[in-house]
Design a protein around this motif. Structure first.
Motif, short mmCIF file in Angstrom:
data_model
loop_
_atom_site.label_atom_id
_atom_site.label_comp_id
_atom_site.label_asym_id
_atom_site.label_seq_id
_atom_site.Cartn_x
_atom_site.Cartn_y
_atom_site.Cartn_z
N ARG A 221 23.28 4.23 28.10
CA ARG A 221 24.49 3.79 28.77
C ARG A 221 25.53 3.22 27.79
NH1 ARG A 221 22.93 0.82 34.49
NH2 ARG A 221 21.87 2.60 35.44
N ASN A 222 25.11 2.35 26.89
CA ASN A 222 26.09 1.71 26.01
C ASN A 222 25.53 1.47 24.61
OD1 ASN A 222 24.27 -0.21 27.04
ND2 ASN A 222 25.71 -1.89 26.68
N PRO A 223 25.04 2.53 23.95
CA PRO A 223 24.47 2.32 22.62
C PRO A 223 25.48 1.77 21.63
CG PRO A 223 24.84 4.66 23.03
CD PRO A 223 25.06 3.96 24.33
N GLN A 224 26.77 2.03 21.88
CA GLN A 224 27.78 1.56 20.95
C GLN A 224 27.86 0.02 20.91
OE1 GLN A 224 28.34 3.15 23.78
NE2 GLN A 224 29.65 1.80 25.02
N ASP A 225 27.38 -0.62 21.96
CA ASP A 225 27.41 -2.08 21.98
C ASP A 225 26.23 -2.70 21.23
OD1 ASP A 225 29.68 -2.04 23.53
OD2 ASP A 225 28.56 -2.07 25.43
N GLY A 226 25.25 -1.88 20.89
CA GLY A 226 24.08 -2.39 20.17
C GLY A 226 24.30 -2.45 18.67
N ARG A 227 23.47 -3.21 18.00
CA ARG A 227 23.44 -3.28 16.54
C ARG A 227 21.98 -3.08 16.13
NH1 ARG A 227 27.80 -2.73 17.93
NH2 ARG A 227 29.69 -3.91 17.37
#
Length: 403
Positions: A221-227
């Motif tokens: 869903r939102n891998p871009q928000d992960g680090r």
């Protein structure tokens, strides 16, 4: 070559080889893996009784506090066994240090627990060479030495620690304390080769953990928000390996972290070891690791905490150390033993002692081999050989040999 004087010949002849094999057999029957506190407590009690035959005062010293990093990144306390110290004639002007370790690399649940004869001169068993045989050599050599007239003019400390196989982290302050002001030191790791060759110069060793904290997110869903902490840890591993150069090996050994496949991992721990052959390389690495951590943290938007460092500094052969090696060589020649030495990438408590400015020969123990494996073996006649060698070295040091 200096031959044996009548007093030295009498000293060498007085070495009592009879108890040594029985000691090794009895001691090796006790599992003393570094983490087996019960086994180490049983063993140190036996050693306290055995070394009580020597003059001086025996003390069981509590281990210094040690922290380690768990798989989840938390710093946890690590418990070690007590260390044995024997102090003899502490007021003497010339004082020596003899060291050994009680622990082995074989935990209580390891399959390698018993001794067996490979042939009439070769004993296979846990710790027979590394270094319960070496401790038997210390005791026999000192008992013979105490029977000589020269002994009264020199003092010595004996340290038997419980954590050498994991880096002597809980005994390092004690090693430094006991090494201070000593004329010379002898450490009873097994010979570097089965023929009795000694380890000369040694590289250093450092163990590190890099704790990486990122940010979790849904992988779909939102891998871009992960680090991704594991990706950052992998970048650290590759960056570390790129720092290798002649005289400096770096071994990224393990990455802990992650959870389900659909979760961006927010946590990882990278564990690695370095082996610098020279102090300058260790200092260079210290600068490089700081820069690498800062670079990876910025590029991956993670935080990185470093734990650990150099625990065994490199051990070069200084002129006093070379003279001590030459003394051991000459004593060996007088006994019909051919002694030589070579550099080693391995480390031991000799590294710590040398860092205190004290010349040390750290492979005065038995001849044997295949240590740290179920094939470990002791060449049994070397028990008496090395005890005689040590007794003679101690006698000549006590008689005023200059380093």
């Amino acid at each position: 070559m200096q031959q044996l004087t009548p007093a030295e010949a009498a000293l060498v002849a007085s070495v009592d080889a009879a108890p040594m094999l029985n000691q090794v057999l009895a001691w090796s029957a006790i599992n003393t893996g570094t983490g087996n506190l019960g086994g180490l407590a049983q063993y140190v009690a036996l050693l306290a009784d055995a070394f009580a035959e020597l003059p001086g005062e025996i003390t069981l010293v509590d281990p210094a506090p040690v922290k380690a990093v768990a798989a989840d990144g938390r710093e946890i306390d690590v418990t070690y066994g007590k260390h044995l110290v024997l102090r003899v004639r502490p007021g003497a002007n010339r004082r020596l240090l003899l060291t050994g370790h009680m622990d082995t690399v074989f935990p209580a649940d390891h399959s390698f627990q018993a001794t067996r004869w490979l042939d009439e001169q070769t004993l296979n068993g846990p710790g027979v060479a590394d270094m319960k045989g070496g401790i038997a050599v210390i005791l026999a050599a000192l008992k013979a030495f105490e029977g000589s007239a020269a002994a009264s003019g020199v003092g010595y400390d004996v340290l038997l620690n419980s954590d050498e196989e994991t880096g002597s982290l809980s005994s390092a302050p004690l090693i430094a304390q006991l090494a201070a002001g000593k004329l010379a030191a002898l450490t009873y790791e097994p010979a570097a080769l089965p023929d009795g060759t000694l380890a000369g110069a040694r590289g250093g060793s450092g163990n590190y953990s890099l704790i990486v904290t990122g940010r979790s997110a849904h992988a779909g869903r939102n891998p871009q928000d992960g680090r991704n902490a594991i990706v950052a840890a992998a970048a650290l591993a590759l960056g570390l390996k790129a720092l290798e150069r002649p005289g400096l090996s770096i071994n990224p050994a393990k990455i802990d972290g992650g959870s389900a496949n659909n979760v961006v991992p927010d946590h990882a721990v990278l564990r690695f070891n370095i082996r610098p052959m020279e102090t300058e390389l260790a200092e260079w690495f210290e600068l490089q690791i700081k820069q690498l951590i800062a670079t990876v943290a910025a590029e991956h938007d993670v935080s990185i905490h470093r734990h650990g460092g150099i625990s065994r500094p490199p051990k070069p052969l200084t002129p006093p150390a070379e003279r001590l090696f030459e003394l051991v060589r000459d004593c060996g020649a007088a006994l019909g033993q051919s002694i030589r030495w070579q550099s080693s990438g391995g480390v031991c408590d000799g590294n710590n002692i040398a860092a205190c400015g004290v010349p040390v020969v750290d492979t005065m123990g038995v001849r044997g081999g295949s240590i740290h494996s179920p094939d470990e073996f002791l060449i049994v006649p070397s028990l008496a050989e090395r005890a005689q060698l040590s007794a003679l070295v101690l006698h000549r040091l006590a008689s005023g040999v200059s380093l």
